[in-house]
Design an enzyme around this catalytic site. Structure first.
Site, PDB file in Angstrom:
ATOM      1  CG  ASN A 244      23.975  -6.432  36.537  1.00 17.45           C
ATOM      2  OD1 ASN A 244      22.925  -6.040  36.039  1.00 17.45           O
ATOM      3  ND2 ASN A 244      24.076  -7.609  37.132  1.00 17.45           N
TER       4      ASN A 244
ATOM      5  NE  ARG B  55      12.492  -0.538  36.963  1.00 18.64           N
ATOM      6  CZ  ARG B  55      13.291   0.519  36.814  1.00 18.64           C
ATOM      7  NH1 ARG B  55      13.280   1.175  35.670  1.00 18.64           N
ATOM      8  NH2 ARG B  55      14.078   0.924  37.790  1.00 18.64           N
TER       9      ARG B  55
ATOM     10  CG  HIS C 243       9.089   0.811  43.920  1.00 20.42           C
ATOM     11  ND1 HIS C 243       9.367  -0.285  44.720  1.00 20.42           N
ATOM     12  CD2 HIS C 243       9.741   0.584  42.754  1.00 20.42           C
ATOM     13  CE1 HIS C 243      10.154  -1.120  44.073  1.00 20.42           C
ATOM     14  NE2 HIS C 243      10.400  -0.629  42.877  1.00 20.42           N
TER      15      HIS C 243
ATOM     16  CE1 TYR D 232      13.685  -8.760  35.794  1.00 24.01           C
ATOM     17  CE2 TYR D 232      12.559  -7.378  37.368  1.00 24.01           C
ATOM     18  CZ  TYR D 232      13.539  -7.542  36.422  1.00 24.01           C
ATOM     19  OH  TYR D 232      14.381  -6.505  36.116  1.00 24.01           O
TER      20      TYR D 232
END
Length: 665
Positions: A46, A355, A415, A448
């Site tokens: 990160n 993605r 998106h 996720y």
């Protein structure tokens, strides 16, 4: 309320406090040891992205605006504090505990003599093939380019010269497992043999360095050559200007200054670090299998609302279905696309991809569908940061297979995470839609936490078809203003206005003395106008609960509570619940409340009409609002504060308890 006057927390400090929460998990004794190693890796990864994406803006503002110098200094100070704590957690807690378990990771120490033969053989037989040792001449023009985030050793030679050798961690594993459970960094394998790389001169010392380069290189307006522009951008990104020169803090000041001048590194970009860099590689540390040192297994549960013996497309026609991943299996999404690819009655498939998994079975299904004679249209977002190359590769393969590829819209990223399947049976058509809070990516779906809706709702599917028609035009939204959405909330069209109306309706109810409540879960909250609306609603008496994983520029105040949850899964879902006089409005979607999401992207939020699924979502959110183990409360300065606990109160762990809850559905 004037946007300029509303209180806001600093975006970058807020993000750094989020990453500090990730680091804190590495120091928590209740987190299994191997998982603590993973949190150290995530923190490091990160922080690398922060230096690539956000530090360029801070450095630019530092030079352009006198008042922004404090922001850069505050970020640098916080990063230094976190890195100091990182070192303590790793060296004083994690490494000793690994050693107690019989796992020795050599860290700044010489390997035991019995390991030297295997280290020697590995160096000469494997590592040496990837090394490019060079000598540099200070005061001469630079003739060595340091690649982005690549690792190097600066070698001080006894003849007064300076050498540099690469550490080929991009080609070889970062760690070498020795006999037993001993592990050594490849960096130290090279250190052991520097005299071979620089013969006939003695070696005085060696220090690790790396350069992080600016990744914020945007593709200009679409002009028919987007593929080439993205390919060019990928090359330029690796050549970007430095934003961080990370060096071993043990390096002498004089050598550091010489390197800075030679590589044209500004003083503000010089960051002291430890003996080893790129500790994101800890995720690949070769650890022996030991379930007691990992989180307990959570095999994805079956969704009992779906009959595995019947076609999924038919079941969706009978009623909505909802999944909560990774608690429930992602295989249903794969099955949805596989059925669509082979069902002889399916005529058209439309999908947005942001993605894509590196070995995407979803994309293979879409290519099979095209080869099976179906009309397949895929919007591939080539500007998905750090996924451009993978998306570009898949786009070319899909196009070669007969898939119609839509690449972009000027000035916007797509998106949204949506798909539409059109099926013709006899003279009638039926439509099914797949709408999600996360990407259609079976790899990230393993960790996720997202929600996914299958629906045949006529209004939703019709509006989704209209949206795909719009995306095929490539026209900017302002010139396509005859589109109207009643069910979907679509950024650039009605999303901001509808969310604003929903917030204001709650404020109006509160002013009238009626119950009023807003519960929102986001990854990031930064957009000023939406924050101003939440402040105004709280001032009117609306009770507001927010769950914000990462950036939160809103300052908590009376009536607004903000929580953050960092745990084994990445909290990724966006959930919006408005009391609406008792007839709750519940939405899911792809949109965070950031400037980029609301004003520079195509996002889709969608309503949940089925009362069963509204209840499921509320139950899951309630677990997150009562989590007292891995949740923290955000203070007025955006820092993490512990959740208050009453004596004897039972532990509530939202992710563990959600898994238990979902298994019963």
């Amino acid at each position: 309320m004037e946007q300029q006057t509303i209180p806001l927390n600093d975006r970058d400090l807020s993000w750094l406090y989020f990453n500090y929460r990730v680091l804190s998990m590495a120091g928590e004794p209740f987190v299994p040891l191997y998982e603590r190693v993973k949190f150290l890796s995530i923190f490091s990864s990160n922080l690398d992205e922060f230096f690539r994406v956000r530090m360029p803006a801070l450095l630019a503002l530092h030079h352009l605006r006198e008042g922004e110098k404090g922001a850069l200094a505050a970020a640098q100070q916080e990063i230094a504090r976190q890195l100091n704590e990182y070192g303590k957690i790793f060296t004083q807690s994690v490494l000793p505990e690994l050693r107690e378990k019989g796992i020795r990771v050599y860290y700044g120490e010489s390997p035991a003599p019995e390991h030297l033969p295997s280290i020697r053989d590995y160096f000469y037989n494997t590592v040496l093939a990837y090394l490019q040792p060079v000598r540099i001449q200070f005061g001469q023009p630079m003739d060595l380019f340091l690649e982005n985030n690549a690792l190097y050793l600066v070698v001080c030679l006894e003849d007064g010269g300076t050498g540099i050798v690469n550490i080929p961690s991009d080609h070889l594993p970062r760690f070498l497992r020795l006999s037993g459970n001993d592990v050594i960094f490849i960096d130290d394998v090279i250190r052991q043999h520097l005299e071979f790389l620089f013969p006939h001169v003695g070696i005085q010392a060696a220090y690790s360095i790396k350069v992080t380069r600016d990744a914020e290189i945007d593709v200009d307006e679409f002009s028919g050559h987007l593929l080439q522009k993205v390919e060019d951008m990928l090359v330029q990104r690796q050549m970007g200007v430095p934003t961080r020169f990370l060096f071993d803090a043990a390096m002498p000041d004089a050598l550091r200054d010489q390197l800075g001048e030679y590589f044209r590194i500004a003083a503000l970009e010089m960051v002291p670090g430890g003996r080893y860099h790129n500790l994101r590689d800890l995720s690949d540390l070769p650890l022996p299998a030991d379930p007691s040192l990992e989180y307990p297994k959570m095999p994805p549960a079956h969704c009992h609302a779906i009959d595995l013996d019947k076609p999924l497309l038919d079941q969706i026609q009978a009623g909505d279905k909802m999944l909560h991943v990774p608690y429930q299996s992602y295989d249903y999404i794969l099955r949805y696309f596989n059925e669509a690819a082979t069902d002889p009655d399916v005529r058209e498939i439309y999908v947005t991809l942001y993605r894509v998994a590196s070995t995407s079975r979803i994309v293979h299904a879409l290519m099979s569908a095209a080869k099976n004679g179906k009309k397949v249209t895929v919007m591939v977002e080539l500007k998905a940061r750090f996924d451009e190359a993978n998306n570009l590769r898949w786009a070319k393969r899909m196009k070669a297979a007969g898939v119609r590829i839509l690449y972009s819209i000027p000035g916007l990223k797509v998106h949204a995470k949506v798909a539409l399947v059109k099926r013709k049976r006899g003279f009638s058509w039926d439509h099914t839609a797949l709408l999600a809070t996360g990407n259609f990516n079976e790899s990230t779906a393993r960790f996720y936490a997202d929600h996914i809706l299958f629906t045949r709702h006529q209004g939703i599917t019709q509006e989704l078809e209209l949206l795909f028609i719009y995306m095929q035009t490539g026209i900017v939204p302002g010139k396509f203003n005859f589109m109207h959405f009643e069910h979907l909330l679509v950024a650039q069209f009605n999303l901001v206005d509808q969310f604003t109306s929903l917030i204001r309706a709650e404020a109006e109810a509160a002013r009238a003395g009626k119950p009023a409540r807003i519960t929102i879960k986001l990854n990031n909250l930064q957009e000023k106008s939406m924050i101003a609306e939440l402040y105004a609603a709280a001032d009117a008496g609306v009770e507001i609960d927010l769950i914000v994983r990462s950036i939160c520029c809103l300052v908590p105040r009376e009536g607004i509570r903000v929580r953050r949850i960092v745990d084994r899964f990445l909290e990724h879902a966006r959930v919006f619940i408005f009391h609406n006089g008792g007839n709750e409005r519940v939405y899911l979607g792809s949109a965070d409340w950031m400037n980029r999401n609301l004003h520079r992207r195509i996002e889709v939020c969608f309503p949940i009409y089925d009362p069963v699924y509204r209840r499921q979502l509320k139950d899951i959110i309630q677990l997150q609002l009562t989590d007292n183990t891995n949740a923290v409360i955000l203070g007025a300065d955006a820092r993490n504060l512990p959740v208050p606990r009453e004596a004897g109160a039972p532990d509530v762990n939202a992710q563990r308890d959600t898994y238990t809850y979902v298994r019963q559905l």
